[in-house]
Scaffold this active site. Structure first.
Site, PDB file in Angstrom:
ATOM      1  N   GLY A  90       0.840  -1.206   0.000  1.00  0.00           N
ATOM      2  CA  GLY A  90       0.000   0.000   0.000  1.00  0.00           C
ATOM      3  C   GLY A  90       0.864   1.240   0.000  1.00  0.00           C
ATOM      4  N   GLY A  92       2.699   3.652   1.460  1.00  0.00           N
ATOM      5  CA  GLY A  92       3.283   3.835   2.783  1.00  0.00           C
ATOM      6  C   GLY A  92       3.825   5.231   2.983  1.00  0.00           C
ATOM      7  NE  ARG A  93       8.681   5.971  -0.306  1.00  0.00           N
ATOM      8  CZ  ARG A  93       9.918   6.119  -0.685  1.00  0.00           C
ATOM      9  NH1 ARG A  93      10.634   7.093  -0.166  1.00  0.00           N
ATOM     10  NH2 ARG A  93      10.454   5.304  -1.556  1.00  0.00           N
ATOM     11  CG  ASP A 125      10.894   7.964   7.216  1.00  0.00           C
ATOM     12  OD1 ASP A 125      10.408   7.568   6.131  1.00  0.00           O
ATOM     13  OD2 ASP A 125      12.020   8.478   7.306  1.00  0.00           O
ATOM     14  NE  ARG A 176       3.760   7.916  -8.498  1.00  0.00           N
ATOM     15  CZ  ARG A 176       4.177   6.916  -7.725  1.00  0.00           C
ATOM     16  NH1 ARG A 176       5.405   6.459  -7.830  1.00  0.00           N
ATOM     17  NH2 ARG A 176       3.370   6.368  -6.843  1.00  0.00           N
ATOM     18  CG  ASP A 252       5.198  -3.749  -4.859  1.00  0.00           C
ATOM     19  OD1 ASP A 252       5.795  -4.804  -5.177  1.00  0.00           O
ATOM     20  OD2 ASP A 252       5.759  -2.825  -4.266  1.00  0.00           O
ATOM     21  CG  ASN A 253       7.597  -1.106  -7.436  1.00  0.00           C
ATOM     22  OD1 ASN A 253       6.807  -0.541  -6.680  1.00  0.00           O
ATOM     23  ND2 ASN A 253       8.811  -1.450  -7.064  1.00  0.00           N
ATOM     24  CG  ASP A 262       6.432   2.829  -7.192  1.00  0.00           C
ATOM     25  OD1 ASP A 262       5.915   3.957  -7.241  1.00  0.00           O
ATOM     26  OD2 ASP A 262       6.239   2.040  -6.254  1.00  0.00           O
TER      27      ASP A 262
HETATM   28  P1  AMP Z   1       9.113   0.761  -3.003  1.00  0.00           P
HETATM   29  O1  AMP Z   1      10.342  -0.047  -2.794  1.00  0.00           O
HETATM   30  O2  AMP Z   1       9.379   2.257  -3.016  1.00  0.00           O
HETATM   31  O3  AMP Z   1       8.316   0.339  -4.191  1.00  0.00           O
HETATM   32  O4  AMP Z   1       8.203   0.551  -1.722  1.00  0.00           O
HETATM   33  C1  AMP Z   1       7.699  -0.693  -1.305  1.00  0.00           C
HETATM   34  C2  AMP Z   1       6.716  -0.476  -0.177  1.00  0.00           C
HETATM   35  O5  AMP Z   1       7.340   0.147   0.940  1.00  0.00           O
HETATM   36  C3  AMP Z   1       5.523   0.417  -0.530  1.00  0.00           C
HETATM   37  O6  AMP Z   1       4.417  -0.049   0.182  1.00  0.00           O
HETATM   38  C4  AMP Z   1       5.977   1.766  -0.015  1.00  0.00           C
HETATM   39  O7  AMP Z   1       4.906   2.633   0.248  1.00  0.00           O
HETATM   40  C5  AMP Z   1       6.699   1.378   1.255  1.00  0.00           C
HETATM   41  N1  AMP Z   1       7.717   2.355   1.628  1.00  0.00           N
HETATM   42  C6  AMP Z   1       8.898   2.611   1.020  1.00  0.00           C
HETATM   43  N2  AMP Z   1       9.577   3.556   1.676  1.00  0.00           N
HETATM   44  C7  AMP Z   1       8.816   3.935   2.724  1.00  0.00           C
HETATM   45  C8  AMP Z   1       8.975   4.870   3.777  1.00  0.00           C
HETATM   46  N3  AMP Z   1      10.055   5.635   3.897  1.00  0.00           N
HETATM   47  N4  AMP Z   1       7.977   4.969   4.690  1.00  0.00           N
HETATM   48  C9  AMP Z   1       6.878   4.212   4.597  1.00  0.00           C
HETATM   49  N5  AMP Z   1       6.675   3.302   3.644  1.00  0.00           N
HETATM   50  C10 AMP Z   1       7.631   3.162   2.707  1.00  0.00           C
HETATM   51 MG    MG Z   2       6.644   0.666  -4.945  1.00  0.00          MG
END
Ligand code: AMP
Ligand code: MG
Length: 487
Positions: A90, A92-93, A125, A176, A252-253, A262
């Site tokens: 989901g 997350g940020r 965070d 974005r 998820d990307n 992403d």
């Molecule tokens: P990503 O590797 O950027 O595709 O992220 C994978 C998952 O981790 C997704 O659910 C993001 O929303 C979550 N995520 C990545 N970085 C953070 C962060 N700094 N704080 C909270 N969630 C994160």
């Molecule tokens: Mg992602």
């Protein structure tokens, strides 16, 4: 031209309800300020470029203010990460602020990344740092300029908010834009949590808004899956033809629209290297450059699995079978064009493969080779490029084949050849070291280099006066920059 408060919202995803996303407000950044904005992306919202310089712009995209009609939502999804299933991911940020439609009637999602914690932050965070926000901004706009489908980026907003990664950095937000933020992982989430009603609502949403032509087909969901297969085959053919390495092709990307999505530890190849792994944390090389092709299919089969409640396994398997031939046809077509060829011959695939092998063995710069090949006649160009190769006999043999092939292709002038080849072979790409230079300057408060680099990359096929330094191979320090997922 519109002012910022004149955007028109129509939040279709938010209307799907709380099973799909959660209402969350952005957490403001301290002292938000504009780092860079994309006029081309502003134009998609009919926004006057001058509004980017106003304090209100930094306040909105730094999380301080919102339009009354915005409905900020964190979307829920799951996905296969490095081959293993993670049941809940989901936003997350990041937050989907809302959907805006422009004068042309196009809907654009506005998604603010780095906007603070959400119910999906897990241990994170909720923040994004300036470095990764600049990388995402530059890459999305550069890919678009190359003709490679991608999410877009409106702006980066910097701040004084401290954020901890390997060291203390500064928080930033990137706005974005995409026609949809729905990923393969959205479908996987509702499939694995066994929520068929919501999954159906999601499928109907995607079908009616993004694949309306499939609604006319006898099996609309199958037609939609086929279209997703086609778009992904085309996308990955473009990545391979232009040397783009995504780095984290987790499901998820992956976008249901087949756009690049992403951005993490991505890279454009400098020297050609089929085995290149741009993600420092990808120890097994799952997402190496050449593996992107089979991984594309693997990801589509993960999506197919999630669609089994709607489509028979036989039909899904047949549709998946379209991927590789479509990929190959698209890739070969692009590579022919990069070689300046206008016709097709059976042995063209071999001609390309032989060239790539020679480039691999000699560490030849992938982008500059094709650009220089178009600078003059085939005979003169290969004579000059010869010095870049170690296996001279091998290159000479290839050059003879190439010259003969060009001869058979047609009788056109050097000028026509140059024009045609330069229109598909960029001079400027987002090399990691160029991004790094821009980031280093921005981290000390100087945003001029990010802005200049963005400008140069917005016209990658056009030679620009005084910009020679952006069309060079990387210096030694810039060849092996380590980029990890920590962003
Ligand atoms: P990503 O590797 O950027 O595709 O992220 C994978 C998952 O981790 C997704 O659910 C993001 O929303 C979550 N995520 C990545 N970085 C953070 C962060 N700094 N704080 C909270 N969630 C994160
Ligand atoms: Mg992602």
């Amino acid at each position: 031209m519109k002012a910022l408060d004149e955007l028109i919202f129509d939040n279709r995803f938010a209307r799907l309800g709380d099973a799909f996303s959660t209402h969350v407000l952005p957490e403001p950044l301290d002292n938000p300020r504009l780092v860079v904005a994309s006029n081309a992306a502003m134009a998609l919202l009919d926004l006057d470029p001058a509004v980017a310089e106003t304090p209100l712009f930094a306040e909105i995209f730094g999380g301080h203010k919102l339009w009354a009609e915005a409905e900020p939502r964190a979307m829920v999804y799951s996905g296969h990460q490095f081959g293993g299933y993670t049941p809940q991911l989901g936003d997350g940020r990041g937050l989907l602020l809302g959907e805006v439609y422009n004068q042309a009637g196009e809907h654009w999602d506005l998604h603010l990344k780095g906007a603070g914690q959400t119910p999906y932050s897990r241990m994170g965070d909720g923040r994004a740092v300036l470095r990764s926000s600049i990388r995402e901004f530059l890459a999305s706009e550069a890919l678009h300029a190359l003709g490679i489908p991608s999410s877009r980026a409106l702006c980066v907003i910097g701040s004084d908010t401290p954020v901890w990664r390997e060291k203390q950095e500064r928080g930033a937000m990137v706005l974005r834009m995409a026609r949809s933020h729905i990923r393969f992982g959205h479908f996987e989430y509702f499939y694995y949590t066994k929520k068929p009603e919501q999954q159906k609502a999601l499928a109907e949403h995607v079908l009616s808004l993004h694949y309306p032509e499939c609604q006319e087909q006898p099996e609309p969901y199958l037609a939609m899956f086929r279209a997703i297969v086609e778009r992904n085959a085309e996308l990955i053919a473009k990545w391979q033809a232009y040397g783009f390495c995504h780095g984290v092709m987790n499901t998820d990307n992956m976008s249901i629209l087949g756009i690049t999505f992403d951005f993490g530890p991505f890279a454009f190849l400098d020297d050609f290297d089929a085995h290149f792994v741009c993600n420092h944390s990808d120890h097994e090389g799952r997402y190496s450059f050449s593996n992107q092709v089979p991984i594309g299919q693997w990801n589509l089969s993960a999506l197919a699995q999630a669609l089994t409640p709607f489509i028979s396994v036989e039909a899904l398997t047949e549709a998946l079978g379209l991927y590789l031939p479509l990929y190959q046809a698209n890739y070969l077509d692009l590579m022919r064009r990069r070689l300046g060829l206008t016709s097709a011959e059976d042995d063209d695939q071999k001609l390309v493969e032989r060239l790539l092998k020679l480039m691999q063995n000699s560490g030849v710069d992938y982008t500059l080779f094709f650009r220089r090949l178009g600078d003059e006649s085939a005979a003169l160009a290969v004579a000059k490029l010869r010095d870049d190769f170690v296996d001279l006999a091998g290159f000479d043999a290839w050059a003879e084949l190439y010259k003969a092939r060009v001869e058979r292709d047609g009788d056109y002038s050097e000028e026509q050849r140059r024009e045609r080849m330069h229109a598909v072979n960029p001079l400027y790409i987002l090399r990691n070291y160029l991004a790094q230079n821009a980031i280093t300057a921005a981290e000390s408060g100087d945003y001029s280099e990010v802005r200049r680099l963005h400008e140069v990359l917005s016209k990658p096929f056009e030679e620009q006066a005084g910009m020679e330094q952006y069309a060079q191979r990387p210096p030694d320090w810039g060849k092996h920059l380590e980029i990890s997922c920590s962003s």
